[in-house]
Write a protein that holds these residues in place. Structure first.
Motif, PDB file in Angstrom:
ATOM      1  N   UNK A 499       0.766  -1.447  -0.089  1.00  0.00           N
ATOM      2  CA  UNK A 499      -0.113   0.172  -0.062  1.00  0.00           C
ATOM      3  C   UNK A 499       0.641   1.336   0.053  1.00  0.00           C
ATOM      4  N   UNK A 500       2.227   1.056   0.448  1.00  0.00           N
ATOM      5  CA  UNK A 500       3.144   2.335   0.697  1.00  0.00           C
ATOM      6  C   UNK A 500       2.763   3.377  -0.873  1.00  0.00           C
ATOM      7  N   UNK A 501       3.285   2.739  -2.060  1.00  0.00           N
ATOM      8  CA  UNK A 501       3.335   3.394  -3.186  1.00  0.00           C
ATOM      9  C   UNK A 501       1.967   4.191  -3.517  1.00  0.00           C
ATOM     10  N   UNK A 526       0.332  10.915  11.446  1.00  0.00           N
ATOM     11  CA  UNK A 526       0.733  10.272  10.263  1.00  0.00           C
ATOM     12  C   UNK A 526       2.150  10.663   9.883  1.00  0.00           C
ATOM     13  N   UNK A 527       2.650  11.701  10.438  1.00  0.00           N
ATOM     14  CA  UNK A 527       4.072  11.908  10.027  1.00  0.00           C
ATOM     15  C   UNK A 527       4.994  10.757  10.111  1.00  0.00           C
ATOM     16  N   UNK A 528       4.760   9.882  11.293  1.00  0.00           N
ATOM     17  CA  UNK A 528       5.495   8.833  11.111  1.00  0.00           C
ATOM     18  C   UNK A 528       5.679   7.596  10.364  1.00  0.00           C
ATOM     19  N   UNK A 529       4.547   7.626   9.596  1.00  0.00           N
ATOM     20  CA  UNK A 529       4.287   6.876   8.743  1.00  0.00           C
ATOM     21  C   UNK A 529       5.224   7.254   7.059  1.00  0.00           C
ATOM     22  N   UNK A 530       5.299   8.463   6.834  1.00  0.00           N
ATOM     23  CA  UNK A 530       6.072   9.014   6.038  1.00  0.00           C
ATOM     24  C   UNK A 530       7.721   8.994   6.162  1.00  0.00           C
ATOM     25  N   UNK A 547       7.065  10.991  -0.228  1.00  0.00           N
ATOM     26  CA  UNK A 547       7.256  11.087   1.161  1.00  0.00           C
ATOM     27  C   UNK A 547       7.890  12.385   1.752  1.00  0.00           C
ATOM     28  N   UNK A 548       9.004  12.551   1.060  1.00  0.00           N
ATOM     29  CA  UNK A 548       9.534  13.952   1.539  1.00  0.00           C
ATOM     30  C   UNK A 548       8.770  15.190   1.353  1.00  0.00           C
ATOM     31  N   UNK A 549       8.074  15.076   0.058  1.00  0.00           N
ATOM     32  CA  UNK A 549       7.154  16.291  -0.183  1.00  0.00           C
ATOM     33  C   UNK A 549       5.949  16.325   0.741  1.00  0.00           C
ATOM     34  N   UNK A 550       5.440  15.307   1.333  1.00  0.00           N
ATOM     35  CA  UNK A 550       4.248  15.291   2.254  1.00  0.00           C
ATOM     36  C   UNK A 550       5.110  15.797   3.715  1.00  0.00           C
TER      37      UNK A 550
END
Length: 1339
Positions: A499-501, A526-530, A547-550
């Motif tokens: 699901x990550x992609x 949710x920041x931990x996920x990214x 992920x860096x953009x988020x």
């Protein structure tokens, strides 16, 4: 599409493909030539996306926690105004009241109704009121409102045992003895219930209640206004009357006014309640009653009550049917209702949304029995929506399995293919409409969101959702409006790697469209996920980029997000991505942006970054090949410096800031990208703000030094020329010398309290960088540098004015308590305080309030007390002087539509700084677009022209004397350049340029050139095989890239920079200066070179155009030296590089792709370069010659280099004794031609590097050119003649001035050039004319 000239016949592509001419074997296919200066950063303004008000969030979202169940059944007694049929509907909540005693029946029905509601909202607080009195209803409603506070209260009313509501909207209850029916006014019920509330009326004539509800609500509002006015009139300051708005009240009524409920004995008596609370069961019964079954047997009616499973378990039949029903009703509402109404009813709390979805079923069923359910706010009838057919098909398939599921040995339940089919329909929608930029969202979108609840189809649904989001910002807004946000928040807790992609891609799109989601992400952790995705080396770089953009969005101006990211070790994780040095471009860019946003205004993050040596790890990225990465690194370093601007400063912190400033300033001369230089200047401004007093000291010292130098010069000449004194007060009227420098004296007095800055100091280097950038040809960059310089000059000006006022008034300076140097705004003393050149103030000369603003003194806080305050004190932080929008612009790219092939699940194609609709590559994926067909035609034409031109190598050339074009110019032409494929000729004079169609004599566009940038001396076409750009170079080393508009409009500036560091001529004397009235211009020009000053002020020397561009000719009677030698420019399309040479010690190569200085080739010659040639590869210069660069110099020498190994020349020629005007290599015939100003032309055999022929042309020559295909040499003389020779030295013809009416009019030649693919020659003359000569018969 560009029209073809009539004489250029484009051959068929099949004919071209069949030709195997060896001469064109080296021809470069246009499809393989990359385009330069065509990225979005060149095509559009650098600004963020416009802020859009997002409506997907429910503005007033209430929760329904309290439910009042009021049942007026009076079991066993029918109401007097209702005549029931026999048999008639009896079941209430699927219970037959006649099967139990009245009291037991009433109690059972109440419990059953509560359990049915609890299926939709189990956490709500339920209160039953069975056959109540008026007082009981009042007590119940007031109690629930008290407990609910400002949340929603549900009032369910079943009036099957009482009369119909009255025309005044009154409902009926009982008296205590149950002997009378008591009316209950809706006005009183509104008062008790308050707002917000939800009303369900299951009774006949229910529409009357809805109509009167609105009237009573308006009456309440009028009474509130009257109470407010009366309280104001009486001056009552007691407890204010609370205003209750009934606009948020929702009403669901079983039928309209005057209608009665159906009495069909096959239906339940509370049909409306059954539809609202048990929709699946009711829908199945109604479906069977209509005998619409096709697959299911007809005797399943009795089995419906035994459907296995639970509503909440989607693996069972009942749960899956309820899941499908929810998806269908949600889709019907979303596709049919206005967005605001959909958000209010179907995206409210769980219970309200469920009742509104079930109301759609009630509307469909009850309309078939001549009842019209009523809703407030009003809903259109959706009973005939096409999706109901899909629901009935699903019921038919489910009922077919029901008998087998209820057997003693039940079969396994076969799940419905509904969601799989809907995903397929969604995929078809995406596949068939991928070329459409915008269209209405597909109906399957709400169903895709429902599929996310299932692990079976979740991966496929997410991938399809990614493809949909790739269509642009409108798709992301549609997904948010349909309600994806809570689903995606919950999915962040899933740890499935597949699901990550999709997750990072979807969240990147959400953050791009609505940055305010950062708060929800931080609250849900949710920041931990990214962070986990970013630091996972097994995740591919594209998804780590997302992920860096988020993460960059999470920390953007959000302190809670910054703190959470810092605690999650975001700095070390981002630096780890940059540490390898092989980080992909987009990943490096967004890792830098994330760091910069984390540091912005967050001093704790700066400390963590300093401990991790972040500044040292970011510095190498300033030389990255991608301009976006360099700009992001500059942004991050600027934020690193800025975040400690308002706090106390330690010695180590000051050293770090100086180190960063020097690293940034060192990159400016080597970077051509305006994007990067904007960010570097924006970063350097923080050093100016933080170390403001040191820059003021630099400014004042330079001002005093300049004043002293002018004083000495003025004493010897009797007058000081104020025109080019950048530190004089030129805004004041001219005054005699003893009084002309009052401001300088005031500034000098103020300088006694500032440190003395040496020429080798950091601040002097940074100041020199700023003044150099203030003279840049790019308007925005020079404006930014001038704004920063203006800030310092304004500070000094205010001090100078205060000093003069003190001198005029005889006021003395305030005496200080110490004679030591005042400290800087940081906590430690100045790093220069202990140097020998640091001045100290004697007692009595220290300034007080009249000092430099914002630097030394303040009104209420002493210097040392202020320096000891913490960063959390009330001292405001510095406001930026200039600002940029690079980061916002780059972020907006993620919200743009992507190409059709780049929209795969999780893909990052097109989502960065080179993606989006403006990227110019969408035509490659759309073979039917107009742009693609135009490009196919254009490239076929180009190849045809090159094939025809190849025949010129062997053809015998006739006399080149037919004048095909002649036109006058505003000024004498300095450069003429042919477009290789279009019938265009670019002509430039010293301060303007234009493009002509030399076939029709039409002027296509005209561009202006600022005189301060220097005299135009060279032109070059870039991307000539496509929509060409025009490069313009000046003698001062400035280079600008323009995009011609194709109309009379002025061409657009694409990029501009100082491409060559031109050294000043030793004997060059500029004309007298004129007064300059802008202090900012004075400051920016304090280090201006002499030739720049001459170019900016010499506006009346028209005779200077008759001087030879390389130094020949007379200087006239003005006493000035000749014009400086030109800057030469050559473009190589295959290598995408620009070469410049001139009055500089090096030949400079610039990479157009990376917009960086590629290399400096040392000329090893003191003389200026006067000619330049480069091998291009597709002009016949194959092999090593394709990489050669040949340069002629003013001392008569010629040198050649291989661009692949440029340190040492390949060969040197010393055969000429005058400035070389041409040194051209014809590799196809092993020939090189050199010519100089005195008329000597030498032809070499490059295999032996020996002279084979020598030609003497009429001297003095102004220009020489060699045709790249024909055996032609043209020599243009200032004596009004042009001599044409072949490569064997034989004279072919001469074009000269002839007397007489029919004679040719040709002035002194200033420039000439050959057409690269045709036998044509362009000539510019000093009589302000330009002509084109062709080898065609005279007509």
């Amino acid at each position: 599409m560009t029209e073809m000239p009539p004489y250029l016949t484009v051959k068929d592509e099949e004919k071209n493909s069949g030709q195997g001419d060896s001469d064109t074997a080296t021809d470069v296919d246009d499809w393989d030539l990359p385009l330069s200066f065509d990225k979005p950063r060149h095509l559009e303004p650098i600004k963020g996306a416009e802020k859009v008000e997002h409506t997907w969030r429910v503005k007033e979202k209430y929760k329904t926690h309290c439910v009042a169940l009021v049942l007026c059944l009076n079991v066993g007694v029918d109401p007097p105004d209702v005549v029931k049929t026999q048999p008639c509907a009896r079941h209430e909540c699927w219970i037959d009241p006649q099967s139990l005693s009245p009291s037991k029946a009433l109690e059972s029905i109440g419990h059953a109704l509560q359990s049915q509601y609890e299926r939709w909202q189990p956490r709500a607080r339920y209160k039953q009121s069975l056959d109540p009195t008026s007082d009981e209803v009042k007590k119940l409603c007031c109690s629930l409102r008290r407990n609910a506070k400002d949340e929603r209260v549900l009032f369910h009313y079943n009036g099957h045992g009482v009369p119909k509501p009255t025309t005044q909207g009154e409902i009926w209850v009982f008296n205590r003895a149950y002997t009378q029916y008591i009316p209950l006014s809706m006005y009183d019920l509104q008062t008790w219930m308050g707002a917000p509330s939800l009303y369900v009326y299951d009774c006949s004539n229910a529409g009357v209640i809805v109509d009167n509800f609105k009237q009573f609500a308006e009456q309440h509002e009028r009474e509130y206004e009257e109470a407010q006015q009366s309280s104001k009139a009486e001056g009552d300051s007691g407890t204010p009357v609370s205003n209750i708005s009934y606009k948020n009240c929702i009403q669901l009524a079983a039928c309209a006014a005057g209608q009665s409920l159906p009495m069909n004995p096959e239906l339940p008596a509370d049909l409306f309640t059954a539809c609202l609370t048990t929709p699946v069961k009711m829908a199945m019964k109604w479906f069977v009653l209509r005998s619409r079954t096709r697959v299911a047997p007809h005797d399943v009616h009795d089995l419906i009550d035994k459907i296995p499973g639970q509503v909440t378990d989607r693996r069972t039949m009942l749960g899956e049917l309820n899941w499908i029903f929810t998806a269908i009703t949600d889709t019907i509402a979303w596709s049919s209702l206005p967005p605001e109404l959909f958000q209010q009813l179907f995206r409210a709390d769980l219970l309200t949304a469920s009742l509104c979805r079930n109301f759609l079923l009630a509307d469909r069923i009850m309309r078939s029995y001549n009842c019209t359910p009523v809703c407030s706010p009003a809903l259109p009838s959706l009973a005939s929506h096409p999706l109901w057919a899909a629901w009935e098909h699903t019921l038919d398939l489910a009922l077919a399995q029901l008998p087998n599921l209820l057997r003693p040995d039940p079969h396994d339940y076969t799940h419905s293919p509904f969601f799989r089919d809907q995903l397929t329909a969604f995929q078809v929608w995406l596949d068939l409409g991928k070329w459409c930029a915008w269209r209405p969202p597909p109906e399957q979108l709400p169903m895709v969101l429902q599929v996310l609840l299932s692990t079976l189809h979740r991966v496929r649904a997410l991938r399809l959702l990614c493809r949909f989001l790739a269509l642009g910002a409108w798709a992301a807004r549609a997904v948010l409006a349909v309600g994806i946000f809570p689903y995606m928040l919950k999915l962040l807790q899933a740890s499935a790697p597949d699901l990550r992609a999709s997750m990072v891609y979807i969240w990147a799109k959400i953050i791009a469209v609505d940055p305010s989601c950062q708060a929800d992400l931080v609250n849900a952790k949710g920041h931990k996920y990214f962070l986990a995705v970013l630091q996972d080396p097994t995740v591919d770089c594209e998804h780590r980029t997302l992920a860096a953009y988020v993460l960059a969005g999470i920390v953007d101006n959000y302190p809670a997000g910054q703190e959470a990211a810092l605690q999650g070790s975001m700095i070390s994780i981002c630096l780890e991505q940059l540490g390898s040095g092989r980080a992909p471009r987009r990943l490096a860019q967004w890792a830098c942006v994330a760091l910069g946003r984390l540091w912005r205004g967050y001093e704790a993050a700066r400390g963590a970054g300093a401990r991790d040596l972040a500044h040292e790890k970011l510095a190498p990225l300033l030389a990255h090949a991608a301009p976006e990465v360099r700009a992001a690194a500059a942004f991050a370093l600027g934020a690193f410096v800025a975040c400690a601007g308002a706090g106390p400063r330690a010695e180590h912190g000051t050293a770090l800031d100086q180190q960063v400033g020097v690293a940034l300033a060192a990159r400016l001369p080597r970077d051509a990208s305006p994007l990067v230089r904007h960010e570097i200047l924006a970063a350097l401004q923080w050093l100016v703000l933080i170390f403001e007093q040191y820059f003021i000291a630099v400014y004042v010292q330079e001002r005093v030094r300049k004043s002293d130098r002018e004083s000495v010069r003025g004493a010897s000449s009797g007058r000081v020329d104020q025109g080019w004194d950048p530190l004089s007060d030129s805004r004041a009227p001219p005054s005699p010398h003893p009084h002309s420098h009052a401001l300088v004296r005031s500034a000098a007095a103020a300088a006694l309290s500032l440190p003395s800055i040496g020429f080798g100091s950091v601040y002097m280097k940074l100041w020199n960088t700023l003044t150099s950038m203030a003279r840049e040809p790019h308007p925005q960059i020079s404006q930014m540098a001038n704004d920063i310089i203006n800030y310092i000059s304004n500070q000094v000006d205010s001090v100078g004015r205060a000093g003069r006022e003190l001198e005029a008034g005889g006021a003395g300076a305030a005496r200080g308590s110490s004679s030591s140097l005042p400290p800087s705004p940081n906590t430690r003393s100045s790093p220069l305080a202990h140097h020998d050149h640091t001045r100290t103030l004697p007692a009595g000369n220290r300034r007080a309030k009249g000092g430099l603003p914002h630097t030394i003194s303040e009104d209420s806080v002493t210097i040392r007390d202020r320096d000891s305050t913490s960063s959390n004190s009330s001292q405001p932080s510095k406001r930026p002087i200039v600002s940029t929008n690079f980061v916002e612009w780059a972020s907006s790219m993620f919200a743009r539509a992507e190409s059709a092939d780049g929209a795969e699940a999780g893909g990052v194609a097109g989502a960065g700084a080179e993606g989006g609709a403006a990227g110019g590559a969408a035509w490659r994926h759309d073979c039917e677009s107009r742009a693609h067909h135009e490009r196919v035609w254009r490239y076929a034409r180009n190849r045809s022209l090159r094939t025809e031109a190849a025949a010129l190598r062997a053809a015998r050339v006739s006399r080149l004397e037919t004048q095909a074009f002649h036109s006058r110019c505003p000024l004498p032409p300095a450069v003429v350049l042919f477009h290789p494929y279009e019938q265009h000729a670019a002509v430039a004079s010293k301060d303007n340029f234009g493009i002509w169609d030399w076939g029709t004599a039409a002027k296509l566009c005209v561009g202006s050139w600022r005189r301060a940038w220097g005299r135009i001396t060279a032109l070059a076409y870039i991307n000539a095989h496509e929509h060409a750009l025009l490069a313009v170079a000046s003698h001062s080393g400035n280079l600008a890239i323009y995009r011609p508009s194709g109309s009379s409009m002025e061409p657009a500036l694409v990029s501009a920079w100082r491409a060559l560091d031109v050294r000043p001529a030793a004997d060059y004397r500029p004309p007298p200066g004129q007064a300059v009235y802008s202090l900012a211009q004075l400051v920016s020009d304090q280090f201006i070179s002499a030739e720049d000053k001459q170019a900016a002020t010499k506006n009346k020397q028209s005779d200077a155009n008759l001087v030879s561009p390389v130094g020949g000719g007379s200087s006239g009677s003005s006493g000035y030296s000749p014009q400086p030698p030109p800057t030469l420019l050559r473009w190589c399309a295959a290598r995408r590089t620009l070469a410049l040479a001139g009055r500089a010690p090096t030949v400079r190569l610039w990479d157009a792709d990376s917009e960086l200085l590629l290399t400096d080739i040392n000329t090893e010659c003191e003389a200026a370069a006067t000619s330049l040639w480069r091998g291009s590869g597709h002009d016949g210069s194959g092999g090593a010659a394709a990489q050669q660069l040949v340069c002629g110099f003013g001392d008569g020498t010629v040198r050649a280099w291989d661009e692949r190994a440029p340190p040492s020349p390949l060969y040197r020629l010393h055969d000429h004794h005058a400035p070389v005007l041409a040194a051209v290599h014809r590799a196809d015939i092993y020939t090189m031609v050199t010519g100089c100003m005195n008329g000597e032309v030498r032809i070499y055999d490059t295999r032996k590097m020996c002279v084979t022929e020598t030609v003497r042309a009429p001297a003095p020559l102004a220009a020489i050119d060699v045709h790249p295909l024909c055996n032609l040499i043209a020599c243009g003389s200032v004596n009004q003649s042009i001599s044409i020779y072949d490569l064997k030295g034989a004279a072919l013809n001469t074009i000269k001035f002839h007397e007489g009416f029919m004679g040719a009019r040709i002035g002194p030649v200033s420039c000439l050039t050959f057409h690269p693919l045709r036998c044509a020659m362009g000539v510019g003359s000093k009589d302000s004319t330009v002509s084109v000569y062709v080898a065609e018969a005279r007509r």
